[in-house]
Design a protein around this motif. Sequence first.
Motif, PDB file in Angstrom:
ATOM      1  N   GLU A 104      22.302   7.259 -11.800  1.00 14.49           N
ATOM      2  CA  GLU A 104      23.277   6.798 -10.808  1.00 14.49           C
ATOM      3  C   GLU A 104      22.603   6.491  -9.474  1.00 14.49           C
ATOM      4  O   GLU A 104      22.888   5.481  -8.843  1.00 14.49           O
ATOM      5  N   SER A 108      22.126   2.586  -8.271  1.00 18.47           N
ATOM      6  CA  SER A 108      23.254   2.295  -7.386  1.00 18.47           C
ATOM      7  C   SER A 108      23.026   0.962  -6.682  1.00 18.47           C
ATOM      8  O   SER A 108      21.914   0.634  -6.302  1.00 18.47           O
ATOM      9  N   ASP A 112      26.437  -0.137  -1.814  1.00 20.31           N
ATOM     10  CA  ASP A 112      27.194   1.093  -2.009  1.00 20.31           C
ATOM     11  C   ASP A 112      26.720   2.142  -1.013  1.00 20.31           C
ATOM     12  O   ASP A 112      25.736   2.821  -1.222  1.00 20.31           O
TER      13      ASP A 112
END
Length: 125
Positions: A104, A108, A112
Amino acid sequence: MTERMPARRSTAKASTSTGNATANEQMQDPAYKLKRKKNNEAVQRTREKTKKTAEERKGRINALKKENIELVTKIEAEKEKINILRNVIMQGKNKEEQHQLINEILNSPEEDNDDDLATSPNRND
């Protein structure tokens, strides 16, 4: 034949009646006037070039300052990612959770910033 321009009046010696007439004659001389005109134009060009160079340098400095701020921000974001990854590993979570969190963080998207983490703009995974 090379002619020398006379010294400025403020630096000239005390004038005599003959010296004063010679200076006035020289100032009326077309060759002298042409020389002064060319010199004044050259001085003006030099001043304009110096001003332009200074403006370009100032613009470059501002661009570099802006780039520096952006790079410092990116470095801080990457340091934060490293700290998060280090904490994940140190917490001893199970391998599946570790892999999920690591993926993650590494995958990402650039925009974000919801979790206060800025990511590298060079990462397109």
